[in-house]
Write a protein that holds these residues in place. Sequence first.
Motif, PDB file in Angstrom:
ATOM      1  N   TYR A   1      -1.012   1.686  12.475  1.00 31.38           N
ATOM      2  CA  TYR A   1      -2.468   1.824  12.422  1.00 31.38           C
ATOM      3  C   TYR A   1      -3.140   0.460  12.286  1.00 31.38           C
ATOM      4  N   PHE A   2      -2.723  -0.329  11.295  1.00 27.72           N
ATOM      5  CA  PHE A   2      -3.396  -1.602  11.053  1.00 27.72           C
ATOM      6  C   PHE A   2      -3.120  -2.620  12.156  1.00 27.72           C
ATOM      7  N   LEU A   3      -1.917  -2.634  12.700  1.00 26.68           N
ATOM      8  CA  LEU A   3      -1.624  -3.570  13.791  1.00 26.68           C
ATOM      9  C   LEU A   3      -2.367  -3.186  15.066  1.00 26.68           C
ATOM     10  N   THR A   4      -2.489  -1.886  15.341  1.00 26.01           N
ATOM     11  CA  THR A   4      -3.239  -1.434  16.509  1.00 26.01           C
ATOM     12  C   THR A   4      -4.724  -1.752  16.350  1.00 26.01           C
ATOM     13  N   TYR A   5      -5.260  -1.528  15.154  1.00 30.01           N
ATOM     14  CA  TYR A   5      -6.664  -1.836  14.893  1.00 30.01           C
ATOM     15  C   TYR A   5      -6.922  -3.329  15.086  1.00 30.01           C
TER      16      TYR A   5
ATOM     17  N   SER B   1     -17.247  -3.328   2.070  1.00 30.43           N
ATOM     18  CA  SER B   1     -17.696  -3.060   0.709  1.00 30.43           C
ATOM     19  C   SER B   1     -16.878  -2.013  -0.024  1.00 30.43           C
ATOM     20  N   THR B   2     -15.888  -1.417   0.620  1.00 25.42           N
ATOM     21  CA  THR B   2     -15.115  -0.358  -0.007  1.00 25.42           C
ATOM     22  C   THR B   2     -13.632  -0.737  -0.045  1.00 25.42           C
ATOM     23  N   PRO B   3     -13.162  -1.253  -1.165  1.00 23.21           N
ATOM     24  CA  PRO B   3     -11.748  -1.624  -1.230  1.00 23.21           C
ATOM     25  C   PRO B   3     -10.811  -0.428  -1.267  1.00 23.21           C
ATOM     26  N   ILE B   4     -11.352   0.779  -1.488  1.00 22.00           N
ATOM     27  CA  ILE B   4     -10.498   1.965  -1.545  1.00 22.00           C
ATOM     28  C   ILE B   4      -9.786   2.177  -0.218  1.00 22.00           C
ATOM     29  N   MET B   5     -10.434   1.791   0.883  1.00 28.17           N
ATOM     30  CA  MET B   5      -9.805   1.931   2.200  1.00 28.17           C
ATOM     31  C   MET B   5      -8.533   1.104   2.314  1.00 28.17           C
ATOM     32  N   TYR B   6      -8.418   0.055   1.532  1.00 33.29           N
ATOM     33  CA  TYR B   6      -7.241  -0.800   1.573  1.00 33.29           C
ATOM     34  C   TYR B   6      -6.315  -0.516   0.396  1.00 33.29           C
ATOM     35  N   TRP B   7      -6.856  -0.038  -0.724  1.00 32.99           N
ATOM     36  CA  TRP B   7      -6.031   0.290  -1.875  1.00 32.99           C
ATOM     37  C   TRP B   7      -5.128   1.488  -1.590  1.00 32.99           C
ATOM     38  N   PHE B   8      -5.651   2.485  -0.892  1.00 29.39           N
ATOM     39  CA  PHE B   8      -4.861   3.686  -0.639  1.00 29.39           C
ATOM     40  C   PHE B   8      -3.617   3.404   0.203  1.00 29.39           C
ATOM     41  N   PRO B   9      -3.726   2.696   1.348  1.00 23.56           N
ATOM     42  CA  PRO B   9      -2.492   2.363   2.073  1.00 23.56           C
ATOM     43  C   PRO B   9      -1.549   1.472   1.256  1.00 23.56           C
ATOM     44  N   ALA B  10      -2.111   0.558   0.461  1.00 22.14           N
ATOM     45  CA  ALA B  10      -1.259  -0.287  -0.377  1.00 22.14           C
ATOM     46  C   ALA B  10      -0.535   0.553  -1.421  1.00 22.14           C
ATOM     47  N   HIS B  11      -1.223   1.534  -1.979  1.00 15.97           N
ATOM     48  CA  HIS B  11      -0.596   2.435  -2.949  1.00 15.97           C
ATOM     49  C   HIS B  11       0.517   3.239  -2.289  1.00 15.97           C
ATOM     50  N   LEU B  12       0.254   3.743  -1.082  1.00 21.61           N
ATOM     51  CA  LEU B  12       1.290   4.486  -0.364  1.00 21.61           C
ATOM     52  C   LEU B  12       2.498   3.604  -0.060  1.00 21.61           C
ATOM     53  N   LEU B  13       2.243   2.366   0.344  1.00 19.90           N
ATOM     54  CA  LEU B  13       3.353   1.457   0.628  1.00 19.90           C
ATOM     55  C   LEU B  13       4.165   1.171  -0.628  1.00 19.90           C
ATOM     56  N   GLN B  14       3.513   0.958  -1.741  1.00 26.42           N
ATOM     57  CA  GLN B  14       4.235   0.678  -2.985  1.00 26.42           C
ATOM     58  C   GLN B  14       5.054   1.881  -3.420  1.00 26.42           C
ATOM     59  N   ASP B  15       4.544   3.090  -3.197  1.00 25.89           N
ATOM     60  CA  ASP B  15       5.270   4.291  -3.619  1.00 25.89           C
ATOM     61  C   ASP B  15       6.375   4.693  -2.648  1.00 25.89           C
ATOM     62  N   GLN B  16       6.125   4.556  -1.343  1.00 26.65           N
ATOM     63  CA  GLN B  16       7.033   5.102  -0.335  1.00 26.65           C
ATOM     64  C   GLN B  16       8.060   4.117   0.212  1.00 26.65           C
TER      65      GLN B  16
ATOM     66  N   LEU C   1     -22.287   3.601  14.461  1.00 27.69           N
ATOM     67  CA  LEU C   1     -20.869   3.582  14.092  1.00 27.69           C
ATOM     68  C   LEU C   1     -20.391   2.174  13.746  1.00 27.69           C
ATOM     69  N   GLN C   2     -20.843   1.186  14.476  1.00 29.18           N
ATOM     70  CA  GLN C   2     -20.437  -0.192  14.173  1.00 29.18           C
ATOM     71  C   GLN C   2     -20.942  -0.627  12.814  1.00 29.18           C
ATOM     72  N   VAL C   3     -22.198  -0.360  12.531  1.00 28.25           N
ATOM     73  CA  VAL C   3     -22.772  -0.761  11.243  1.00 28.25           C
ATOM     74  C   VAL C   3     -22.090   0.002  10.110  1.00 28.25           C
ATOM     75  N   LEU C   4     -21.855   1.289  10.304  1.00 27.04           N
ATOM     76  CA  LEU C   4     -21.207   2.092   9.279  1.00 27.04           C
ATOM     77  C   LEU C   4     -19.796   1.587   8.986  1.00 27.04           C
ATOM     78  N   THR C   5     -19.007   1.313  10.018  1.00 30.01           N
ATOM     79  CA  THR C   5     -17.648   0.841   9.768  1.00 30.01           C
ATOM     80  C   THR C   5     -17.635  -0.563   9.178  1.00 30.01           C
ATOM     81  N   ARG C   6     -18.590  -1.392   9.529  1.00 29.90           N
ATOM     82  CA  ARG C   6     -18.662  -2.713   8.909  1.00 29.90           C
ATOM     83  C   ARG C   6     -18.993  -2.604   7.432  1.00 29.90           C
ATOM     84  N   PHE C   7     -19.956  -1.753   7.096  1.00 28.51           N
ATOM     85  CA  PHE C   7     -20.310  -1.580   5.688  1.00 28.51           C
ATOM     86  C   PHE C   7     -19.143  -1.011   4.901  1.00 28.51           C
ATOM     87  N   LEU C   8     -18.503   0.014   5.435  1.00 32.18           N
ATOM     88  CA  LEU C   8     -17.379   0.623   4.724  1.00 32.18           C
ATOM     89  C   LEU C   8     -16.198  -0.336   4.600  1.00 32.18           C
ATOM     90  N   GLY C   9     -15.913  -1.053   5.662  1.00 30.36           N
ATOM     91  CA  GLY C   9     -14.769  -1.960   5.640  1.00 30.36           C
ATOM     92  C   GLY C   9     -14.958  -3.160   4.744  1.00 30.36           C
TER      93      GLY C   9
END
Length: 119
Positions: A100-104, A35-50, A25-33
Amino acid sequence: MELLDPSQKEVLRFAVSCRVLTLGLQVLTRFLGSSTPIMYWFPAHLLQDQEPLLRCVDTAPRKPLEDNSTPGQKAPRNCLMKLLCNWKSCSPVTKCILVYFLTYWLLGLILHCNFLPWT
């Protein structure tokens, strides 16, 4: 002659499986976090829209701050600080994303400093 009795084998098997799961789980979340900007683009998109606080854009061009600026002049505010300062007027989607992000961030800070597994 057996080195381990059956109860010790079960405990060892459980400990190894827990460690493999944690490591995976640690290696998987490190790789995803990392190498995948989509995880950050989606919340940014929601913030810009909402979020209405982020939709209002200054029409005047910004002048960059220089070293010889007046002492009382403030730097442009950070969007995150703007949202945190206006917490009560934020939309529910914005509040969920910020929590979510502040708790993380806070859990990662506390657990990593105590040498506990966290990514």
